[in-house]
Scaffold this active site. Structure first.
Site, PDB file in Angstrom:
ATOM      1  N   GLU A 114     -13.833  18.816  17.392  1.00  0.00           N
ATOM      2  CA  GLU A 114     -12.505  18.467  17.930  1.00  0.00           C
ATOM      3  C   GLU A 114     -11.546  19.627  17.733  1.00  0.00           C
ATOM      4  OE1 GLU A 114     -11.078  14.490  16.905  1.00  0.00           O
ATOM      5  OE2 GLU A 114     -13.139  13.903  16.525  1.00  0.00           O
ATOM      6  N   HIS A 242      -0.853  12.760  20.865  1.00  0.00           N
ATOM      7  CA  HIS A 242      -2.221  13.128  21.263  1.00  0.00           C
ATOM      8  C   HIS A 242      -2.147  13.651  22.691  1.00  0.00           C
ATOM      9  CE1 HIS A 242      -6.470  12.975  22.076  1.00  0.00           C
ATOM     10  NE2 HIS A 242      -6.715  12.623  20.831  1.00  0.00           N
ATOM     11  N   ARG A 289      -3.614  20.054  18.074  1.00  0.00           N
ATOM     12  CA  ARG A 289      -2.929  19.097  18.951  1.00  0.00           C
ATOM     13  C   ARG A 289      -1.488  19.436  19.301  1.00  0.00           C
ATOM     14  NH1 ARG A 289      -5.075  13.513  16.599  1.00  0.00           N
ATOM     15  NH2 ARG A 289      -7.170  14.041  17.261  1.00  0.00           N
ATOM     16  N   HIS A 350       0.874   9.214  18.724  1.00  0.00           N
ATOM     17  CA  HIS A 350      -0.448   8.868  18.210  1.00  0.00           C
ATOM     18  C   HIS A 350      -0.489   8.695  16.697  1.00  0.00           C
ATOM     19  CE1 HIS A 350      -4.807   8.821  18.197  1.00  0.00           C
ATOM     20  NE2 HIS A 350      -4.858   9.854  17.380  1.00  0.00           N
ATOM     21  N   ARG A 385      -1.330  17.178  11.839  1.00  0.00           N
ATOM     22  CA  ARG A 385      -2.638  16.777  11.295  1.00  0.00           C
ATOM     23  C   ARG A 385      -3.792  17.374  12.089  1.00  0.00           C
ATOM     24  NH1 ARG A 385      -6.240  12.311  12.552  1.00  0.00           N
ATOM     25  NH2 ARG A 385      -4.745  11.624  14.128  1.00  0.00           N
TER      26      ARG A 385
END
Ligand code: FAD
Ligand code: SIN
Length: 530
Positions: A114, A242, A289, A350, A385
């Site tokens: 990811e 997100h 992100r 998100h 994060r």
């Protein structure tokens, strides 16, 4: 209902249940949860749990470096190190309890990739990791006679010495938690649940925005309760959007298209079919992100488009369906075949990186009160994060909180003398629909003025609008019989206020807090504590 326990746990997601399972070896546990037993952010987790697993390809050092890099200078290094190093053991525990993570043809765990991860390291169960984890944890909980799980029980407020008539302010030392007032939403009775030790594990607050991947229950209740009890919260400005929720205006919650799909090879394109992420970051569609969501936001604004595309057409369809069966079906139901069509996507609120400030054992600033999971701010995530670090953090910190709590539970006296809820002088609401309208107003204010790109003017405007709503809602709360809708609205207003205040306090652009008035980062990174 029995009203005194050794451990009170508010929330039945991964954080609350993991702690409850362990604490039940040391005393009686009451888990209260406001909806059905599995309704939570956890249930919808797709990508998986990040953990260093294959030491021939990965190392603690690399996972630590990736987490620090994503966090943009604001992570607490000690916390990052302990989470990364203790994580694999916690994941092994989950496997021992029965969690089924996918394996490859060689029988080894199939590690997904990811954004922001330098190597594949995400253990997953198809695109339904959270559903699998809730299944396992609830099954284990049902086998422990010491655990009482009360569904449809809504925690309204924490009990402290304020309820014994003491004037508690933010300066009061040794504020102590004695449990919580809990509303049984079936009988509408409010119980005074006393506990030696209380854990807040109430999850996120995505519902403070109009477009969110979080379910309707994600209203930041725990954070608001702690703030009202005069506990410390920090870094609330860092709300993570997100990059890829399915574009479907009005759908609440928005359907997430996991970052693992980009890890599998999907790429982002503008509506004219052009790739754009390489212009923003060398890692392209797999940058962290904050960078990807901001790039999408910028492209949409520049072009006046309502969405960008995720292109999966070049990927192996059989493998895609094997890895992402839910995403495949949801796209199809919305009219998009992943092998033929470009999928319209937009960023959606998100994950809350800040929250209730805790130490390395999940202790809050209030005595006998712990917090872990998404509602807590441990220092792991800093200003942004890293993907799939949330489930990991919840596992590591629920274990640490349990270790600390189990050690001291017998030394904490059983709370006495707490008054029952006083509903005197309150009436049924005249117009319930006003609560719904106000919730929408809060979501609109936050989405319009406190989104991915902010400015001081927008933040001030949001604060002014919110102040009016706050006054109206507090007046309504004083004269009205308590309901979940009204409590959630109060909590959302509280969380919105904390996000705006923290964002105004941060005189720089860092991580997820991008402010046009400060297009730079300060040299020294500091947390915003309220
Ligand atoms: P939750 O799982 O949200 O549980 C909170 C619990 O508290 C719920 O049971 C709720 O009912 C209860 N509760 C709340 N308020 C009250 C109240 N007032 N009274 C009583 N009960 C209350 N993270 C990853 O690491 N990997 C992923 O792949 C991933 N994918 C995600 C996909 C989606 C769509 C979403 C929304 C999130 C995803 N995340 C992922 C984030 C992650 O799922 C959450 O951060 C994590 O599950 C939070 O766990 P938790 O136990 O803290 O809270
Ligand atoms: C995802 O699957 O993209 C969500 C992962 C996360 O929130 O960490």
């Amino acid at each position: 209902m029995k009203s005194c326990y050794d451990f009170l746990v508010i929330g039945s997601g991964i954080a609350g249940l993991t702690y409850a399972l362990k604490a039940s070896e040391h005393g009686s546990v009451c888990v209260v949860t406001k909806g059905t037993e599995d309704e939570s952010n956890t249930k919808y987790a797709q990508g998986g749990v990040a953990a260093v697993w294959d030491f021939s390809e990965d190392s603690y050092h690399q996972h630590i470096a990736d987490t620090l890099d994503a966090g943009d200078g604001l992570c607490r290094r000690k916390v990052v190190e302990l989470v990364v190093q203790e994580g694999p053991e916690r994941v092994r525990e989950l496997i021992a309890w029965g969690a089924r993570f996918d394996k490859n043809a060689a029988g080894e765990y199939d590690l997904g990739r990811e954004g922001g991860h330098s190597v594949p390291r995400v253990l997953h169960h198809k695109d339904q990791t959270g559903y699998e984890l809730e299944r396992v944890l609830l099954k284990q909980a049902s086998r422990r006679p010491n655990i009482r799980l009360l569904t449809h029980h809504f925690a309204i407020d924490l009990l402290t010495q304020h309820h014994l008539g003491v004037n508690v302010t933010r300066r009061t030392r040794d504020i102590t938690c004695f449990g919580a007032y809990v509303l049984n939403t079936r009988t509408m009775r409010i119980h005074t649940v006393r506990a030696r030790l209380t854990l807040v594990a109430t999850g996120g607050a995505g519902q403070v925005y109009r477009n969110t991947t979080n379910p309707l229950i994600a209203t930041g209740d725990g954070i608001a309760m702690v703030y009202r009890a005069k506990g410390r919260v920090e870094n609330m400005e860092f709300y993570q959007f997100h990059p890829t929720a399915l574009f479907d205006p009005g759908r609440n919650p928005a359907f997430l298209i996991s970052e693992a799909v980009r890890g599998f090879g999907a790429v982002l394109r503008t509506r004219d079919g052009k790739e754009f992420m390489h212009r923003y970051d060398r890692r392209g569609s797999l940058a962290p992100r904050d960078i990807v969501a901001r790039a999408i936001d910028n492209e949409m604004k520049k072009r006046g488009d309502e969405y960008v595309y995720l292109d999966c057409r070049h990927l192996n369809l059989r493998q895609f369906i094997k890895h992402f069966p839910t995403i495949y079906k949801e796209c199809l139901a919305a009219g998009f075949h992943v092998a033929r069509d470009l999928i319209p996507v937009v960023p959606a609120a998100h994950y809350l990186c800040g929250g209730i400030k805790t130490d390395v054992y999940g202790q809050t600033s209030i005595r006998n009160l712990y917090a872990c999971g998404e509602c807590a701010s441990t220092g792991l995530h800093g200003a942004n994060r890293l993907a799939s670090n949330s489930l990991l953090e919840a596992l590591v910190f629920s274990h640490r909180a349990y270790l600390h709590a189990a050690d001291r539970v017998r030394t904490v006296p059983v709370p006495q003398g707490l008054p029952d809820w006083n509903a005197e002088g309150t009436l049924n609401p005249e117009e319930r629909v006003l609560i719904t309208f106000t919730r929408q107003e809060v979501q609109n204010i936050m989405s319009n003025y406190v989104g991915i790109v902010r400015s001081n003017l927008r933040l001030q405007r949001a604060l002014q609008r919110l102040e009016l709503i706050y006054r109206e809602t507090e007046a309504l709360y004083q004269r009205t019989v308590v309901s979940v809708e009204l409590c959630e609205l109060r909590n959302l207003i509280n969380v919105a206020y904390l996000i705006i205040r923290s964002s105004l306090l941060r005189k720089e652009s860092r991580g997820l807090n991008y402010n046009l008035d400060y297009p730079y980062k300060k040299k020294v990174a500091r947390s915003t504590v309220l």
